[in-house]
Design a protein around this motif. Structure first.
Motif, PDB file in Angstrom:
ATOM      1  N   ALA A 234     -79.133 -14.913  55.348  1.00 39.40           N
ATOM      2  CA  ALA A 234     -79.029 -15.979  56.360  1.00 39.40           C
ATOM      3  C   ALA A 234     -78.147 -15.534  57.525  1.00 39.40           C
ATOM      4  CB  ALA A 234     -78.441 -17.242  55.741  1.00 39.40           C
ATOM      5  N   VAL A 235     -78.611 -15.836  58.733  1.00 37.32           N
ATOM      6  CA  VAL A 235     -77.827 -15.483  59.933  1.00 37.32           C
ATOM      7  C   VAL A 235     -77.693 -16.678  60.864  1.00 37.32           C
ATOM      8  CG1 VAL A 235     -78.293 -13.013  60.209  1.00 37.32           C
ATOM      9  CG2 VAL A 235     -79.974 -14.683  61.033  1.00 37.32           C
ATOM     10  N   ARG A 236     -76.788 -16.560  61.802  1.00 39.50           N
ATOM     11  CA  ARG A 236     -76.712 -17.534  62.882  1.00 39.50           C
ATOM     12  C   ARG A 236     -76.664 -16.784  64.217  1.00 39.50           C
ATOM     13  NH1 ARG A 236     -70.756 -20.197  63.086  1.00 39.50           N
ATOM     14  NH2 ARG A 236     -70.828 -20.319  60.829  1.00 39.50           N
ATOM     15  N   ILE A 237     -77.117 -17.484  65.242  1.00 39.32           N
ATOM     16  CA  ILE A 237     -77.054 -16.902  66.584  1.00 39.32           C
ATOM     17  C   ILE A 237     -75.736 -17.371  67.182  1.00 39.32           C
ATOM     18  CG2 ILE A 237     -78.160 -16.822  68.861  1.00 39.32           C
ATOM     19  CD1 ILE A 237     -80.812 -17.628  67.404  1.00 39.32           C
ATOM     20  N   HIS A 238     -74.912 -16.428  67.603  1.00 40.35           N
ATOM     21  CA  HIS A 238     -73.579 -16.803  68.083  1.00 40.35           C
ATOM     22  C   HIS A 238     -73.363 -16.307  69.506  1.00 40.35           C
ATOM     23  CE1 HIS A 238     -69.619 -18.383  67.118  1.00 40.35           C
ATOM     24  NE2 HIS A 238     -69.124 -17.392  67.819  1.00 40.35           N
ATOM     25  N   LYS A 239     -73.130 -17.262  70.414  1.00 42.98           N
ATOM     26  CA  LYS A 239     -72.959 -16.891  71.828  1.00 42.98           C
ATOM     27  C   LYS A 239     -71.496 -16.922  72.199  1.00 42.98           C
ATOM     28  CE  LYS A 239     -77.437 -18.686  73.180  1.00 42.98           C
ATOM     29  NZ  LYS A 239     -78.070 -19.988  73.129  1.00 42.98           N
ATOM     30  N   GLY A 240     -71.189 -16.267  73.294  1.00 42.81           N
ATOM     31  CA  GLY A 240     -69.853 -16.384  73.880  1.00 42.81           C
ATOM     32  C   GLY A 240     -68.798 -15.562  73.171  1.00 42.81           C
ATOM     33  N   ILE A 241     -69.190 -14.406  72.647  1.00 45.16           N
ATOM     34  CA  ILE A 241     -68.183 -13.536  72.041  1.00 45.16           C
ATOM     35  C   ILE A 241     -67.560 -12.678  73.147  1.00 45.16           C
ATOM     36  CG2 ILE A 241     -67.793 -11.653  70.412  1.00 45.16           C
ATOM     37  CD1 ILE A 241     -69.835 -12.907  68.619  1.00 45.16           C
ATOM     38  N   LYS A 242     -66.245 -12.732  73.225  1.00 47.49           N
ATOM     39  CA  LYS A 242     -65.538 -12.030  74.306  1.00 47.49           C
ATOM     40  C   LYS A 242     -65.525 -10.525  74.056  1.00 47.49           C
ATOM     41  CE  LYS A 242     -63.105 -15.595  76.520  1.00 47.49           C
ATOM     42  NZ  LYS A 242     -64.032 -16.607  76.034  1.00 47.49           N
ATOM     43  N   MET A 243     -65.580  -9.796  75.150  1.00 46.88           N
ATOM     44  CA  MET A 243     -65.552  -8.337  75.092  1.00 46.88           C
ATOM     45  C   MET A 243     -64.333  -7.816  74.316  1.00 46.88           C
ATOM     46  SD  MET A 243     -67.661  -6.229  75.919  1.00 46.88           S
ATOM     47  CE  MET A 243     -69.312  -6.364  76.437  1.00 46.88           C
ATOM     48  N   GLU A 244     -63.196  -8.493  74.490  1.00 49.21           N
ATOM     49  CA  GLU A 244     -61.975  -8.049  73.816  1.00 49.21           C
ATOM     50  C   GLU A 244     -62.164  -7.989  72.304  1.00 49.21           C
ATOM     51  OE1 GLU A 244     -60.440  -6.619  76.529  1.00 49.21           O
ATOM     52  OE2 GLU A 244     -59.187  -6.531  74.727  1.00 49.21           O
ATOM     53  N   PHE A 245     -62.932  -8.943  71.834  1.00 45.39           N
ATOM     54  CA  PHE A 245     -63.184  -9.035  70.409  1.00 45.39           C
ATOM     55  C   PHE A 245     -63.947  -7.813  69.914  1.00 45.39           C
ATOM     56  CE2 PHE A 245     -63.724 -11.405  66.564  1.00 45.39           C
ATOM     57  CZ  PHE A 245     -62.650 -12.272  66.627  1.00 45.39           C
ATOM     58  N   ILE A 246     -64.928  -7.426  70.712  1.00 49.60           N
ATOM     59  CA  ILE A 246     -65.738  -6.266  70.341  1.00 49.60           C
ATOM     60  C   ILE A 246     -64.873  -5.003  70.413  1.00 49.60           C
ATOM     61  CG2 ILE A 246     -67.892  -5.044  70.804  1.00 49.60           C
ATOM     62  CD1 ILE A 246     -68.258  -8.002  70.234  1.00 49.60           C
ATOM     63  N   ARG A 247     -63.998  -4.985  71.403  1.00 50.05           N
ATOM     64  CA  ARG A 247     -63.100  -3.838  71.535  1.00 50.05           C
ATOM     65  C   ARG A 247     -62.247  -3.695  70.260  1.00 50.05           C
ATOM     66  NH1 ARG A 247     -61.646  -1.144  76.077  1.00 50.05           N
ATOM     67  NH2 ARG A 247     -62.494  -2.749  77.427  1.00 50.05           N
ATOM     68  N   ASN A 248     -61.759  -4.810  69.765  1.00 44.28           N
ATOM     69  CA  ASN A 248     -60.977  -4.772  68.525  1.00 44.28           C
ATOM     70  C   ASN A 248     -61.806  -4.270  67.356  1.00 44.28           C
ATOM     71  OD1 ASN A 248     -58.753  -5.760  69.779  1.00 44.28           O
ATOM     72  ND2 ASN A 248     -59.080  -7.899  69.176  1.00 44.28           N
ATOM     73  N   LEU A 249     -63.035  -4.779  67.271  1.00 46.24           N
ATOM     74  CA  LEU A 249     -63.924  -4.382  66.181  1.00 46.24           C
ATOM     75  C   LEU A 249     -64.136  -2.875  66.185  1.00 46.24           C
ATOM     76  CD1 LEU A 249     -66.302  -5.113  64.055  1.00 46.24           C
ATOM     77  CD2 LEU A 249     -67.782  -4.968  66.035  1.00 46.24           C
ATOM     78  N   LEU A 250     -64.457  -2.361  67.364  1.00 43.47           N
ATOM     79  CA  LEU A 250     -64.791  -0.944  67.454  1.00 43.47           C
ATOM     80  C   LEU A 250     -63.549  -0.067  67.372  1.00 43.47           C
ATOM     81  CD1 LEU A 250     -67.487  -1.111  70.272  1.00 43.47           C
ATOM     82  CD2 LEU A 250     -67.847  -1.078  67.824  1.00 43.47           C
ATOM     83  N   GLY A 251     -62.425  -0.635  67.798  1.00 39.01           N
ATOM     84  CA  GLY A 251     -61.192   0.154  67.836  1.00 39.01           C
ATOM     85  C   GLY A 251     -60.445   0.169  66.513  1.00 39.01           C
ATOM     86  N   GLU A 252     -60.920  -0.602  65.555  1.00 31.61           N
ATOM     87  CA  GLU A 252     -60.213  -0.723  64.269  1.00 31.61           C
ATOM     88  C   GLU A 252     -59.925   0.618  63.621  1.00 31.61           C
ATOM     89  OE1 GLU A 252     -62.493  -3.103  61.634  1.00 31.61           O
ATOM     90  OE2 GLU A 252     -61.337  -4.899  62.033  1.00 31.61           O
TER      91      GLU A 252
END
Ligand SMILES: NC(=O)c1ccc[n+]([C@@H]2O[C@H](COP(=O)([O-])OP(=O)(O)OC[C@H]3O[C@@H](n4cnc5c(N)ncnc54)[C@H](O)[C@@H]3O)[C@@H](O)[C@H]2O)c1
Ligand SMILES: [Zn+2]
Length: 359
Positions: free
Chosen positions: A341-359
């Motif tokens: 099961a998935v959901r469509i999620h809008k409005g994720i900030k770039m900073e968040f992705i930076r954290n994810l990738l920078g972990e």
């Protein structure tokens, strides 16, 4: 032979899945009301393996088929080679009741579908997909297109085939790496829609990799059923169809940064599947044990699950911001809530992705 129906009103069609069924395609399309003049579009690699069988089959059914080949590779899915297809169709006087048969992987399927959608304002086409990726994904759903030098798949149409004819025997000659890349899309279907399919992929790895007939038929059929159901609900991707893009936001960015050379599409998507699951966990939508199951499955099939250290994270973020789905620096992601099961999620900030990738 197994059948899956894609329900789209008057544009509905069947997906037929079987072993060693190439020779009966001619008989099958005999009742389609086509003119006798048809064309088989393929590339030299696939045509040398399967072309004669398809030609024989349609000839025996009374068709007068021409063959059009374009060179093998994503780089030839372009306007020049599309032009070549039109040239041949006109030269050989194919008419408005003629049909094109796309014999090959997603490259051939996409360019042939596009040619069919535009030749004489649209003629019939039949998909005969020969890669696992094409059998579970690109041949179903009617997205057609060619690449532009400024972007992949930028020129295209929605145009549904009349039939999808999946001969699973063709996978025997497919290079292992291509098979695995197709499996990434199958894993995607498991995560977004069907935990039983996911379990099956976990429990039948050897059978699948050895192309066990029943196991392969099951995963292709299930994938096609899921895609058919989603496409029937939202043919033009204004809503739910976008769940099929799970793993693809990050996957596409990786492909762009590595200039489509380092990874096959499915390999980049495999990394995207793992990272987008982790993103979902950071947002507290999914448990970590589910994320680890997804990553373990990807790795068990020998696919990459992480962005390699030599790729600069900033370079990954840039194409994501330019992505046609990004709005004002905020991104849309398809995020799993649990396996199945998935959901469509809008409005994720770039900073968040930076954290994810920078972990
Ligand atoms: N329309 C859609 O919805 C959709 C969805 C996903 C991907 N795509 C498109 O699909 C394309 C990728 O498709 P693909 O992964 O099938 O790649 P592909 O068509 O390039 O095929 C991969 C390679 O396998 C070879 N091959 C194909 N069948 C074979 C067989 N049975 N035996 C031996 N070799 C074989 C091909 O000649 C090619 O070298 C991309 O252009 C992508 O944009 C479209
Ligand atoms: Zn994909």
């Amino acid at each position: 032979m197994e059948k899956v129906r894609v329900e789209l009103g008057e544009r509905s069609y069947d997906i037929a899945i079987g072993f060693h069924i190439l020779d009966s395609i001619g008989e099958t399309i005999k009742s389609f009301g086509l003119s006798p003049r048809i064309a088989i579009v393929s590339n030299p690699t696939v045509f040398s393996l399967y072309g004669e069988r398809v030609l024989d089959s349609v000839r025996k059914a009374g068709f007068n088929a021409i063959t059009i080949t374009i060179p093998d590779g994503e780089g030839y899915k372009d306007i020049q080679w599309l032009q070549h297809i039109y040239d041949e169709l006109l030269k050989h006087k194919l008419d408005r009741s003629s049909a094109l048969i796309a014999l090959g992987g997603g490259v051939i399927g996409d360019i042939t579908g596009f040619a069919a959608s535009t030749y004489m304002r649209g003629i019939s086409y039949i998909q005969v997909p020969t890669t696992l990726l094409a059998q579970v994904d690109s041949s179903v759903g009617g997205k057609t297109g060619v690449n532009h030098k400024l972007g992949k798949n930028m020129i295209g149409t929605f145009w549904q085939p009349r039939l999808v004819w999946v001969d699973t025997e063709t996978l025997k000659t497919l290079p292992q790496r291509e098979l695995l890349a197709g499996l990434a899309e199958v894993i995607k279907y498991g995560v977004i829609w069907d935990n039983e399919l996911f379990d099956f992929l976990e429990n039948n790895r050897n059978k699948i990799l050895n192309l066990d007939r029943d196991a392969i038929t099951y995963i292709i059929k299930r994938s096609c059923e899921i895609k058919a159901e989603v496409v029937s609900k939202d043919e033009r991707e204004s809503g739910i169809r976008s769940i099929l893009n799970y793993g693809h936001t990050i996957g596409h960015a990786i492909e762009t940064v590595t200039e489509y050379k380092r990874y096959l599409h499915g390999e980049a998507v495999a990394i995207g599947i793992c990272l987008e699951a982790r993103l979902s966990n950071m947002l507290n939508f999914i448990d970590m044990n589910q994320v680890l199951r997804i990553k373990t499955l990807i790795e068990s099939y020998g696919m990459p699950s992480e962005i390699p250290a030599d790729i600069d994270i900033n370079n990954i973020l840039t194409p994501m911001q330019l992505d046609k789905k990004a709005v004002a620096g905020e991104l849309k992601f398809i995020l799993p809530e649990r396996i199945g099961a998935v959901r469509i999620h809008k409005g994720i900030k770039m900073e968040f992705i930076r954290n994810l990738l920078g972990e």
